[in-house]
Design a protein around this motif. Structure first.
Motif, PDB file in Angstrom:
ATOM      1  N   MET A 116       0.850  -1.154   0.200  1.00 24.86           N
ATOM      2  CA  MET A 116      -0.073   0.131  -0.020  1.00 24.86           C
ATOM      3  C   MET A 116       0.931   1.089   0.031  1.00 24.86           C
ATOM      4  SD  MET A 116      -3.380  -0.173  -0.425  1.00 24.86           S
ATOM      5  CE  MET A 116      -3.194   1.532   0.102  1.00 24.86           C
ATOM      6  N   GLN A 117       1.943   1.319   0.987  1.00 25.84           N
ATOM      7  CA  GLN A 117       2.605   2.412   0.861  1.00 25.84           C
ATOM      8  C   GLN A 117       3.415   2.563  -0.585  1.00 25.84           C
ATOM      9  OE1 GLN A 117       6.524   2.819   1.025  1.00 25.84           O
ATOM     10  NE2 GLN A 117       6.100   4.779   0.994  1.00 25.84           N
ATOM     11  N   ARG A 118       4.082   1.786  -1.054  1.00 26.44           N
ATOM     12  CA  ARG A 118       4.640   1.892  -2.369  1.00 26.44           C
ATOM     13  C   ARG A 118       3.882   2.357  -3.362  1.00 26.44           C
ATOM     14  NH1 ARG A 118       9.217  -2.608  -3.565  1.00 26.44           N
ATOM     15  NH2 ARG A 118       9.705  -1.131  -5.043  1.00 26.44           N
ATOM     16  N   GLY A 119       2.497   1.588  -3.488  1.00 30.00           N
ATOM     17  CA  GLY A 119       1.808   1.599  -4.434  1.00 30.00           C
ATOM     18  C   GLY A 119       1.106   3.282  -4.293  1.00 30.00           C
ATOM     19  N   ALA A 120       0.799   3.770  -3.246  1.00 31.54           N
ATOM     20  CA  ALA A 120       0.096   5.008  -3.084  1.00 31.54           C
ATOM     21  C   ALA A 120       1.061   6.124  -3.578  1.00 31.54           C
ATOM     22  CB  ALA A 120      -0.367   5.126  -1.636  1.00 31.54           C
ATOM     23  N   SER A 121       2.344   5.889  -2.838  1.00 37.15           N
ATOM     24  CA  SER A 121       3.279   6.761  -3.403  1.00 37.15           C
ATOM     25  C   SER A 121       3.553   6.913  -4.788  1.00 37.15           C
ATOM     26  CB  SER A 121       4.834   6.356  -2.643  1.00 37.15           C
ATOM     27  OG  SER A 121       4.600   6.538  -1.189  1.00 37.15           O
ATOM     28  N   ALA A 122       3.699   5.611  -5.641  1.00 39.99           N
ATOM     29  CA  ALA A 122       3.909   5.507  -6.970  1.00 39.99           C
ATOM     30  C   ALA A 122       2.896   6.097  -7.696  1.00 39.99           C
ATOM     31  CB  ALA A 122       4.142   4.317  -7.386  1.00 39.99           C
ATOM     32  N   VAL A 123       1.736   5.862  -7.541  1.00 39.95           N
ATOM     33  CA  VAL A 123       0.435   6.345  -7.955  1.00 39.95           C
ATOM     34  C   VAL A 123       0.294   7.963  -7.931  1.00 39.95           C
ATOM     35  CG1 VAL A 123      -2.129   6.286  -8.256  1.00 39.95           C
ATOM     36  CG2 VAL A 123      -0.970   4.375  -8.089  1.00 39.95           C
ATOM     37  N   LEU A 124       0.359   8.572  -6.780  1.00 47.23           N
ATOM     38  CA  LEU A 124       0.391   9.840  -6.499  1.00 47.23           C
ATOM     39  C   LEU A 124       1.354  10.603  -7.564  1.00 47.23           C
ATOM     40  CD1 LEU A 124      -0.294  10.023  -2.733  1.00 47.23           C
ATOM     41  CD2 LEU A 124      -1.906  10.563  -4.397  1.00 47.23           C
ATOM     42  N   GLY A 125       2.396   9.931  -7.378  1.00 45.43           N
ATOM     43  CA  GLY A 125       3.559  10.511  -8.301  1.00 45.43           C
ATOM     44  C   GLY A 125       2.970  10.668  -9.697  1.00 45.43           C
ATOM     45  N   ASP A 126       2.885   9.851 -10.217  1.00 47.21           N
ATOM     46  CA  ASP A 126       2.365   9.584 -11.454  1.00 47.21           C
ATOM     47  C   ASP A 126       1.280  10.658 -11.881  1.00 47.21           C
ATOM     48  OD1 ASP A 126       4.188   7.497 -11.655  1.00 47.21           O
ATOM     49  OD2 ASP A 126       2.673   5.822 -11.684  1.00 47.21           O
ATOM     50  N   LEU A 127       0.382  10.656 -10.819  1.00 44.36           N
ATOM     51  CA  LEU A 127      -0.713  11.798 -11.189  1.00 44.36           C
ATOM     52  C   LEU A 127      -0.481  13.166 -10.872  1.00 44.36           C
ATOM     53  CD1 LEU A 127      -3.620   9.688  -9.709  1.00 44.36           C
ATOM     54  CD2 LEU A 127      -3.083  10.088 -12.005  1.00 44.36           C
ATOM     55  N   GLY A 128       0.867  13.383 -10.440  1.00 42.09           N
ATOM     56  CA  GLY A 128       1.363  14.726 -10.071  1.00 42.09           C
ATOM     57  C   GLY A 128       0.737  15.398  -8.749  1.00 42.09           C
ATOM     58  N   LEU A 129       0.148  14.363  -7.925  1.00 46.21           N
ATOM     59  CA  LEU A 129      -0.226  14.888  -6.765  1.00 46.21           C
ATOM     60  C   LEU A 129       0.806  14.217  -5.822  1.00 46.21           C
ATOM     61  CD1 LEU A 129      -3.987  13.763  -7.555  1.00 46.21           C
ATOM     62  CD2 LEU A 129      -2.913  16.004  -7.508  1.00 46.21           C
ATOM     63  N   GLY A 130       2.021  13.928  -5.766  1.00 50.68           N
ATOM     64  CA  GLY A 130       2.978  13.522  -5.093  1.00 50.68           C
ATOM     65  C   GLY A 130       2.943  14.186  -3.776  1.00 50.68           C
ATOM     66  N   GLY A 131       3.560  13.572  -2.726  1.00 50.66           N
ATOM     67  CA  GLY A 131       3.682  13.902  -1.550  1.00 50.66           C
ATOM     68  C   GLY A 131       3.466  12.884  -0.552  1.00 50.66           C
ATOM     69  N   ASP A 132       4.582  12.614   0.239  1.00 47.16           N
ATOM     70  CA  ASP A 132       4.653  11.401   1.228  1.00 47.16           C
ATOM     71  C   ASP A 132       3.533  11.643   2.355  1.00 47.16           C
ATOM     72  OD1 ASP A 132       6.851  10.445   0.087  1.00 47.16           O
ATOM     73  OD2 ASP A 132       8.308  11.528   1.289  1.00 47.16           O
ATOM     74  N   ILE A 133       3.029  12.751   2.716  1.00 47.74           N
ATOM     75  CA  ILE A 133       1.983  12.887   3.371  1.00 47.74           C
ATOM     76  C   ILE A 133       0.783  12.230   3.204  1.00 47.74           C
ATOM     77  CG2 ILE A 133       0.536  14.641   4.957  1.00 47.74           C
ATOM     78  CD1 ILE A 133       2.846  16.459   5.140  1.00 47.74           C
ATOM     79  N   THR A 134       0.209  12.494   2.008  1.00 49.40           N
ATOM     80  CA  THR A 134      -0.922  11.931   1.193  1.00 49.40           C
ATOM     81  C   THR A 134      -0.663  10.575   1.306  1.00 49.40           C
ATOM     82  OG1 THR A 134      -1.008  14.110   0.040  1.00 49.40           O
ATOM     83  CG2 THR A 134      -2.492  11.907  -0.693  1.00 49.40           C
ATOM     84  N   ALA A 135       0.321   9.991   0.650  1.00 47.09           N
ATOM     85  CA  ALA A 135       0.725   8.500   0.784  1.00 47.09           C
ATOM     86  C   ALA A 135       0.461   8.086   2.139  1.00 47.09           C
ATOM     87  CB  ALA A 135       1.865   8.319  -0.089  1.00 47.09           C
ATOM     88  N   ALA A 136       1.157   8.545   3.021  1.00 46.10           N
ATOM     89  CA  ALA A 136       1.098   8.277   4.441  1.00 46.10           C
ATOM     90  C   ALA A 136      -0.246   8.046   4.856  1.00 46.10           C
ATOM     91  CB  ALA A 136       2.152   8.838   5.320  1.00 46.10           C
ATOM     92  N   LEU A 137      -1.080   9.088   4.623  1.00 46.32           N
ATOM     93  CA  LEU A 137      -2.592   9.002   5.144  1.00 46.32           C
ATOM     94  C   LEU A 137      -3.276   8.146   4.354  1.00 46.32           C
ATOM     95  CD1 LEU A 137      -3.351  12.823   5.031  1.00 46.32           C
ATOM     96  CD2 LEU A 137      -3.453  11.434   7.180  1.00 46.32           C
ATOM     97  N   ILE A 138      -3.069   7.627   3.244  1.00 43.62           N
ATOM     98  CA  ILE A 138      -3.814   6.533   2.418  1.00 43.62           C
ATOM     99  C   ILE A 138      -3.345   5.295   3.209  1.00 43.62           C
ATOM    100  CG2 ILE A 138      -4.024   5.393   0.340  1.00 43.62           C
ATOM    101  CD1 ILE A 138      -3.822   8.057  -1.133  1.00 43.62           C
ATOM    102  N   THR A 139      -1.904   4.960   3.448  1.00 44.20           N
ATOM    103  CA  THR A 139      -1.505   3.884   4.028  1.00 44.20           C
ATOM    104  C   THR A 139      -2.190   3.824   5.397  1.00 44.20           C
ATOM    105  OG1 THR A 139       0.338   4.306   2.815  1.00 44.20           O
ATOM    106  CG2 THR A 139       0.546   2.642   4.688  1.00 44.20           C
ATOM    107  N   LEU A 140      -2.187   4.968   6.190  1.00 46.74           N
ATOM    108  CA  LEU A 140      -2.631   4.737   7.456  1.00 46.74           C
ATOM    109  C   LEU A 140      -3.957   4.289   7.516  1.00 46.74           C
ATOM    110  CD1 LEU A 140      -2.429   4.705  10.684  1.00 46.74           C
ATOM    111  CD2 LEU A 140      -2.921   7.387  10.252  1.00 46.74           C
ATOM    112  N   GLY A 141      -4.840   4.936   6.667  1.00 48.79           N
ATOM    113  CA  GLY A 141      -6.316   4.617   6.707  1.00 48.79           C
ATOM    114  C   GLY A 141      -6.672   3.195   6.195  1.00 48.79           C
TER     115      GLY A 141
END
Length: 351
Positions: A116-141
């Motif tokens: 989840m962590q790797r996937g969320a980070s990569a997808v957000l990066g591909d969409l130009g919505l990158g940010g570790d905080i957003t990926a971390a929130l998705i992972t925690l959720g």
């Protein structure tokens, strides 16, 4: 009924299925004496391992997850990692919810977290919505949802890990230099917070008989290395070294190794006081590492240093394990009467 194990007899007695007289007769037939009974405790019970079948399946799950990680990387490493996380979730539905096989589900949960962590980070990066905080929130959720669905205790520790990832992402975004300079303090603070949450669970189950105790077990297991490593980064000078001429690693001088041993000793006393062996077990690697460097300056060869370290460390564990309740009862006599210190072990306790 006479083929029941001592643990099954104890659980049947606690549940009111059999009487004390029946339990005594069944223990006698099973070859369990009253002296043996006094050593059968319910604290730190390994509820996540039922049989070697679970170990066998867990090995398979680990190998499968490793292969899945490689395949996900080959196919781009973004959405493919989220699909890999979905596969882990499906496996957790079977092994966790249906079979209640804790150990295989533990491996699937850990893989799910990483994917989840790797996937969320990569997808957000591909969409130009990158940010570790957003990926971390998705992972925690995702981990909170995973725990709500699967309801197994070790997920609490994985939620804590996801929370650490989120906290680190926030601090790293707001004050990156502070994070680098105070990384040791951050680890220490994280470990102390997790330890405090574990104590709250423990205080709600002082006799270690409910899921609260299982939740605390995993949090203690996670807290100890965070606390020790955080203190080590703050108090000692870790130096880079090369082992065997090609293996990079850190090294300690004897003074710093002594500091690490003092920290481990304090963790051991705390673990004894709160009746948590898990706190001690997760610090053993640090103890062995520090002991090796303490003996390194004596002129002994590498083989002798390893042998002496293993003998002393193993002997200390055996000694403490065999006399755990005796040592703990003695320690409780000098400690203040606080709710964080469970009462002495009572083999006759009935929840």
């Amino acid at each position: 009924m006479t083929d029941m194990t001592p643990e099954q007899i104890a659980k049947a007695l606690n549940a009111g299925i059999i009487s004390e007289a029946q339990a005594k007769t069944m223990r006698a037939k099973a070859g369990v004496t009253e002296a043996d009974r006094a050593q059968i405790g319910n604290e730190d019970e390994m509820r996540f391992l039922r049989s070697f079948s679970d170990v066998f399946i867990a090995i398979g799950v680990g190998i499968f997850a490793a292969g899945l990680s490689v395949v996900a990387g080959i196919f781009g490493g973004s959405v493919s990692f989220l699909l890999a996380a979905a596969v882990m979730w499906i496996m957790a539905e079977y092994f966790g919810r249906k079979r209640r096989a804790h150990l295989p589900t533990l491996i699937t949960a850990l893989a799910f977290l990483l994917f989840m962590q790797r996937g969320a980070s990569a997808v957000l990066g591909d969409l130009g919505l990158g940010g570790d905080i957003t990926a971390a929130l998705i992972t925690l959720g995702a981990m909170l949802l995973f725990y709500w669905r699967i309801r197994l205790p070790f997920c609490i520790a994985l939620i804590a890990l996801a929370g650490l990832y989120l906290a680190g992402s926030i601090v790293g975004q707001l004050a990156p230099e502070f994070l680098k300079q105070q990384f040791g303090f951050g680890l220490l603070l994280s470990g102390v917070v997790i330890f405090a949450v574990a104590l709250l669970y423990d205080m709600n189950d002082k006799h270690r008989t409910t899921r609260f105790a299982d939740n605390a077990f995993w949090l203690h297991f996670l807290a100890a290395p965070l606390i020790i490593h955080g203190l080590a980064l703050m108090l000692v000078s870790l130096q880079k070294d090369v082992l065997f001429g090609f293996v990079p690693m850190v090294s300690l001088n004897q003074g710093d190794a002594a500091i690490i041993m003092i920290i481990v000793a304090l963790i051991t006393v705390i673990g004894l006081a709160i009746n948590r062996r898990a706190l001690i077990v997760s610090s053993l690697g640090y103890a062995a590492f520090a002991m090796g460097y303490l003996f390194d300056g004596t002129g002994m060869g590498l083989g002798t240093v390893i042998a002496v370290t293993l003998l002393l460390l193993g002997g200390a564990i055996i000694f403490l394990g065999a006399g755990w309740h005796t040592a703990r009862n003695g320690l409780l006599k000098v400690l203040p009467k606080l709710p964080i210190f469970p009462p002495p072990f009572d083999p006759d306790y009935k929840p």
